[in-house]
Design a protein around this motif. Structure first.
Motif, PDB file in Angstrom:
ATOM      1  N   LEU A  16       0.842  -1.209   0.000  1.00 22.63           N
ATOM      2  CA  LEU A  16       0.000   0.000   0.000  1.00 22.63           C
ATOM      3  C   LEU A  16       0.879   1.262   0.000  1.00 22.63           C
ATOM      4  CD1 LEU A  16      -3.141   0.387   0.023  1.00 22.63           C
ATOM      5  CD2 LEU A  16      -2.905   1.003   2.432  1.00 22.63           C
ATOM      6  N   LEU A  17       2.021   1.200   0.693  1.00 25.23           N
ATOM      7  CA  LEU A  17       2.951   2.336   0.703  1.00 25.23           C
ATOM      8  C   LEU A  17       3.575   2.538  -0.678  1.00 25.23           C
ATOM      9  CD1 LEU A  17       4.618   1.920   4.205  1.00 25.23           C
ATOM     10  CD2 LEU A  17       3.509   4.001   3.372  1.00 25.23           C
ATOM     11  N   GLN A  18       3.916   1.433  -1.339  1.00 27.72           N
ATOM     12  CA  GLN A  18       4.452   1.550  -2.709  1.00 27.72           C
ATOM     13  C   GLN A  18       3.409   2.198  -3.616  1.00 27.72           C
ATOM     14  OE1 GLN A  18       5.553  -2.447  -3.860  1.00 27.72           O
ATOM     15  NE2 GLN A  18       7.259  -2.504  -2.426  1.00 27.72           N
ATOM     16  N   ASP A  19       2.166   1.759  -3.476  1.00 32.05           N
ATOM     17  CA  ASP A  19       1.079   2.337  -4.281  1.00 32.05           C
ATOM     18  C   ASP A  19       0.948   3.833  -3.990  1.00 32.05           C
ATOM     19  OD1 ASP A  19       0.636  -0.215  -5.161  1.00 32.05           O
ATOM     20  OD2 ASP A  19      -1.183  -0.553  -3.966  1.00 32.05           O
ATOM     21  N   ALA A  20       1.109   4.191  -2.704  1.00 32.29           N
ATOM     22  CA  ALA A  20       0.964   5.599  -2.307  1.00 32.29           C
ATOM     23  C   ALA A  20       2.048   6.455  -2.955  1.00 32.29           C
ATOM     24  CB  ALA A  20       1.026   5.715  -0.783  1.00 32.29           C
ATOM     25  N   PHE A  21       3.292   5.959  -2.954  1.00 27.21           N
ATOM     26  CA  PHE A  21       4.374   6.760  -3.559  1.00 27.21           C
ATOM     27  C   PHE A  21       4.221   6.857  -5.079  1.00 27.21           C
ATOM     28  CE2 PHE A  21       6.214   6.383   0.662  1.00 27.21           C
ATOM     29  CZ  PHE A  21       6.585   7.699   0.850  1.00 27.21           C
ATOM     30  N   SER A  22       3.653   5.823  -5.677  1.00 27.97           N
ATOM     31  CA  SER A  22       3.366   5.888  -7.110  1.00 27.97           C
ATOM     32  C   SER A  22       2.253   6.923  -7.372  1.00 27.97           C
ATOM     33  CB  SER A  22       2.963   4.489  -7.591  1.00 27.97           C
ATOM     34  OG  SER A  22       2.266   4.569  -8.800  1.00 27.97           O
ATOM     35  N   MET A  23       1.247   6.925  -6.509  1.00 28.41           N
ATOM     36  CA  MET A  23       0.135   7.888  -6.620  1.00 28.41           C
ATOM     37  C   MET A  23       0.639   9.312  -6.437  1.00 28.41           C
ATOM     38  SD  MET A  23      -3.067   7.395  -7.279  1.00 28.41           S
ATOM     39  CE  MET A  23      -3.963   6.023  -6.565  1.00 28.41           C
ATOM     40  N   LYS A  24       1.545   9.475  -5.478  1.00 22.58           N
ATOM     41  CA  LYS A  24       2.096  10.812  -5.193  1.00 22.58           C
ATOM     42  C   LYS A  24       2.896  11.319  -6.397  1.00 22.58           C
ATOM     43  CE  LYS A  24       4.973  13.040  -1.586  1.00 22.58           C
ATOM     44  NZ  LYS A  24       4.158  14.090  -0.979  1.00 22.58           N
ATOM     45  N   ALA A  25       3.636  10.412  -7.033  1.00 21.42           N
ATOM     46  CA  ALA A  25       4.476  10.799  -8.169  1.00 21.42           C
ATOM     47  C   ALA A  25       3.630  11.130  -9.405  1.00 21.42           C
ATOM     48  CB  ALA A  25       5.458   9.676  -8.485  1.00 21.42           C
ATOM     49  N   ASP A  26       2.509  10.452  -9.536  1.00 29.82           N
ATOM     50  CA  ASP A  26       1.682  10.631 -10.748  1.00 29.82           C
ATOM     51  C   ASP A  26       0.194  10.552 -10.358  1.00 29.82           C
ATOM     52  OD1 ASP A  26       0.523  10.654 -13.221  1.00 29.82           O
ATOM     53  OD2 ASP A  26       1.440   8.790 -13.943  1.00 29.82           O
ATOM     54  N   PRO A  27      -0.342  11.660  -9.835  1.00 28.13           N
ATOM     55  CA  PRO A  27      -1.696  11.643  -9.254  1.00 28.13           C
ATOM     56  C   PRO A  27      -2.814  11.385 -10.259  1.00 28.13           C
ATOM     57  CG  PRO A  27      -0.534  13.688  -8.696  1.00 28.13           C
ATOM     58  CD  PRO A  27       0.303  12.973  -9.703  1.00 28.13           C
ATOM     59  N   PHE A  28      -2.530  11.515 -11.551  1.00 24.23           N
ATOM     60  CA  PHE A  28      -3.621  11.369 -12.534  1.00 24.23           C
ATOM     61  C   PHE A  28      -3.548  10.066 -13.325  1.00 24.23           C
ATOM     62  CE2 PHE A  28      -2.916  15.943 -11.840  1.00 24.23           C
ATOM     63  CZ  PHE A  28      -4.097  16.189 -11.143  1.00 24.23           C
ATOM     64  N   GLN A  29      -2.731   9.133 -12.849  1.00 23.26           N
ATOM     65  CA  GLN A  29      -2.567   7.879 -13.604  1.00 23.26           C
ATOM     66  C   GLN A  29      -3.852   7.032 -13.602  1.00 23.26           C
ATOM     67  OE1 GLN A  29       0.085   4.932 -11.598  1.00 23.26           O
ATOM     68  NE2 GLN A  29       0.332   6.481 -10.043  1.00 23.26           N
ATOM     69  N   TYR A  30      -4.739   7.239 -12.655  1.00 21.71           N
ATOM     70  CA  TYR A  30      -5.996   6.466 -12.626  1.00 21.71           C
ATOM     71  C   TYR A  30      -7.197   7.410 -12.758  1.00 21.71           C
ATOM     72  CZ  TYR A  30      -2.825   2.969 -10.647  1.00 21.71           C
ATOM     73  OH  TYR A  30      -1.784   2.106 -10.441  1.00 21.71           O
ATOM     74  N   GLU A  31      -7.055   8.419 -13.611  1.00 26.98           N
ATOM     75  CA  GLU A  31      -8.076   9.480 -13.623  1.00 26.98           C
ATOM     76  C   GLU A  31      -9.434   9.012 -14.134  1.00 26.98           C
ATOM     77  OE1 GLU A  31      -6.616  12.777 -15.908  1.00 26.98           O
ATOM     78  OE2 GLU A  31      -6.119  11.508 -17.616  1.00 26.98           O
ATOM     79  N   THR A  32      -9.505   7.824 -14.707  1.00 27.83           N
ATOM     80  CA  THR A  32     -10.817   7.319 -15.133  1.00 27.83           C
ATOM     81  C   THR A  32     -11.286   6.127 -14.281  1.00 27.83           C
ATOM     82  OG1 THR A  32      -9.801   5.876 -16.773  1.00 27.83           O
ATOM     83  CG2 THR A  32     -10.505   8.055 -17.547  1.00 27.83           C
ATOM     84  N   ALA A  33     -10.494   5.763 -13.279  1.00 23.00           N
ATOM     85  CA  ALA A  33     -10.831   4.580 -12.458  1.00 23.00           C
ATOM     86  C   ALA A  33     -12.189   4.721 -11.765  1.00 23.00           C
ATOM     87  CB  ALA A  33      -9.737   4.334 -11.422  1.00 23.00           C
ATOM     88  N   GLY A  34     -12.578   5.961 -11.467  1.00 20.77           N
ATOM     89  CA  GLY A  34     -13.831   6.168 -10.739  1.00 20.77           C
ATOM     90  C   GLY A  34     -14.950   6.751 -11.583  1.00 20.77           C
ATOM     91  N   LYS A  35     -14.790   6.643 -12.911  1.00 22.50           N
ATOM     92  CA  LYS A  35     -15.795   7.210 -13.829  1.00 22.50           C
ATOM     93  C   LYS A  35     -17.183   6.646 -13.534  1.00 22.50           C
ATOM     94  CE  LYS A  35     -16.504   8.239 -18.643  1.00 22.50           C
ATOM     95  NZ  LYS A  35     -16.491   7.691 -19.981  1.00 22.50           N
ATOM     96  N   HIS A  36     -18.167   7.522 -13.438  1.00 18.36           N
ATOM     97  CA  HIS A  36     -19.561   7.151 -13.169  1.00 18.36           C
ATOM     98  C   HIS A  36     -19.774   6.584 -11.767  1.00 18.36           C
ATOM     99  CE1 HIS A  36     -20.196   6.769 -17.808  1.00 18.36           C
ATOM    100  NE2 HIS A  36     -19.990   8.011 -17.410  1.00 18.36           N
ATOM    101  N   ARG A  37     -18.804   6.750 -10.929  1.00 24.27           N
ATOM    102  CA  ARG A  37     -18.932   6.347  -9.521  1.00 24.27           C
ATOM    103  C   ARG A  37     -19.081   7.602  -8.668  1.00 24.27           C
ATOM    104  NH1 ARG A  37     -19.830   0.866  -9.291  1.00 24.27           N
ATOM    105  NH2 ARG A  37     -18.270  -0.272 -10.478  1.00 24.27           N
ATOM    106  N   THR A  38     -19.804   7.463  -7.555  1.00 23.19           N
ATOM    107  CA  THR A  38     -20.030   8.617  -6.679  1.00 23.19           C
ATOM    108  C   THR A  38     -19.472   8.359  -5.290  1.00 23.19           C
ATOM    109  OG1 THR A  38     -22.034   9.217  -7.876  1.00 23.19           O
ATOM    110  CG2 THR A  38     -21.812  10.103  -5.649  1.00 23.19           C
ATOM    111  N   MET A  39     -18.716   9.338  -4.823  1.00 18.80           N
ATOM    112  CA  MET A  39     -18.176   9.312  -3.455  1.00 18.80           C
ATOM    113  C   MET A  39     -19.012  10.278  -2.620  1.00 18.80           C
ATOM    114  SD  MET A  39     -15.307   8.342  -1.754  1.00 18.80           S
ATOM    115  CE  MET A  39     -15.264   8.529   0.004  1.00 18.80           C
ATOM    116  N   GLY A  40     -19.573   9.785  -1.526  1.00 17.85           N
ATOM    117  CA  GLY A  40     -20.348  10.649  -0.615  1.00 17.85           C
ATOM    118  C   GLY A  40     -19.607  10.800   0.702  1.00 17.85           C
ATOM    119  N   LEU A  41     -19.519  12.032   1.180  1.00 20.08           N
ATOM    120  CA  LEU A  41     -18.839  12.272   2.464  1.00 20.08           C
ATOM    121  C   LEU A  41     -19.842  12.811   3.461  1.00 20.08           C
ATOM    122  CD1 LEU A  41     -15.540  14.075   1.328  1.00 20.08           C
ATOM    123  CD2 LEU A  41     -16.074  11.635   1.347  1.00 20.08           C
ATOM    124  N   LEU A  42     -19.920  12.184   4.613  1.00 22.50           N
ATOM    125  CA  LEU A  42     -20.859  12.607   5.656  1.00 22.50           C
ATOM    126  C   LEU A  42     -20.105  13.042   6.889  1.00 22.50           C
ATOM    127  CD1 LEU A  42     -23.613   9.874   5.775  1.00 22.50           C
ATOM    128  CD2 LEU A  42     -23.455  11.904   4.349  1.00 22.50           C
TER     129      LEU A  42
END
Ligand code: SN0
Length: 315
Positions: A16-42
């Motif tokens: 998970l830490l390796q994934d985090a550093f990859s995400m930090k280096a390239d924040p838009f590499q999964y920019e379509t991973a959540g297409k048509h999905r909704t995140m709700g914050l309460l």
């Protein structure tokens, strides 16, 4: 990963830490991973970093987002079962969770402890009822006993700055004018121990945390001994667990100040924020060159985005 409410939902922290550093280096590499999905914050409680960083993380993954302040923007919510709802709470958590679960693919929940009844708080009924009734993955955005998105960001930050494989990481209690949850220290302790750090916790007598979170850490009541040679100092106030929700000490010698920091191995200063200056930490420490609180807060986007991406994979 289905839900994310503690370190126990993480299959492999190293990966998970390796994934985090990859995400930090390239924040838009999964920019379509959540297409048509909704995140709700309460939010049952206030937020600055958690709200903005989690919304940003979801948007970086291409998700739609919604945020609601329960109590201010919506109906007040009843969380107990079997009560006659003739007070100010118009909606029950069971229906609220069920409905929000139909609008959202992932739900983040912030719900602090009330700090009156330890057993009730530690049963985590709000987050558990969402897990039970929403029917979609739930992310803790600080519950009654834990703050895993913060702790994950803290570990990312330590990995970023550490100079030795196994740094000495000190969780140092500090004074405060209000009774605060044990969530941040509980969670930080279990993540720091899981990360394999030399984890030391210092606090006045009476501030012992629930041992289920601190097993594997050294509890050192001698503050000077605890600060000595620390590589990272994570200052935080919490109210007493044993004398539940009480403030037992107001001694400003426990403030994370230059005198305490002088004992360390040139330690980095960390805090989850918001922080009360000159109570929890002196101006000179938080404004000094070893303060990494802003980078730590920046890593909240990284931790949230890594976790949401992991959950999106399971949908
Ligand atoms: C919360 C806590 O758990 O300590 C959230 C930290 C991320 N902090 C506060 O509630 C601080 C409030 C104050 O009055 O300083």
């Amino acid at each position: 990963m289905t839900h994310f409410t503690s370190i126990h939902d993480v299959a492999n922290l190293k990966i998970l830490l390796q994934d985090a550093f990859s995400m930090k280096a390239d924040p838009f590499q999964y920019e379509t991973a959540g297409k048509h999905r909704t995140m709700g914050l309460l939010f049952f409680n206030s937020s600055l970093r958690t709200r903005l960083s989690t919304l940003k993380a979801a948007k970086n993954l291409g998700m739609n987002t919604m945020a609601l302040n329960i109590n201010d923007d919506s109906w007040k919510i009843e969380t107990e079962f079997g009560v006659v709802m003739n007070g100010d709470k118009a909606e029950h958590i069971k229906e609220a969770a069920g409905v929000i679960g139909r609008y959202c693919d992932i739900i983040g929940i912030r719900s602090f402890p009330l700090l009156k009844d330890r057993e009730a708080d530690y049963s985590e009924s709000v987050i558990n009822q969402f897990v039970q009734y929403a029917g979609v993955p739930i992310i803790s955005m600080e519950s009654a006993t834990r703050h895993p998105l913060q702790s994950f960001a803290d570990i990312i930050t330590i990995e970023q700055y550490k100079k030795t494989e196994r740094p000495k990481v000190l969780l140092a209690w500090a004074p405060h004018c209000r009774a605060l949850p044990q969530s941040v220290p509980n969670s930080f302790a279990e993540w720091a121990i899981a990360a394999g750090y030399e984890t030391v916790i210092t606090h006045p007598e009476g501030y012992e945390l629930d041992p289920m979170f601190t097993k594997g850490a050294t509890i050192e009541y001698d503050r000077e001994k605890a600060y000595k040679d620390a590589d990272f100092v994570y200052a935080k106030n919490w109210s007493s667990y044993n004398h539940y929700g009480k403030i037992l000490c107001e001694d400003l010698a426990w403030t994370c100040n230059a005198k305490n920091m002088a004992l360390t191995n040139n330690a980095k200063f960390m805090h989850c924020l918001p922080v009360r200056r000159n109570l929890v930490v002196s101006d000179e420490v938080i404004d000094g060159p070893n303060s990494i609180v802003i980078e730590e807060a920046a890593n909240r986007v990284v931790s949230a985005q890594t976790v949401i991406r992991e959950i999106l994979k399971s949908l």
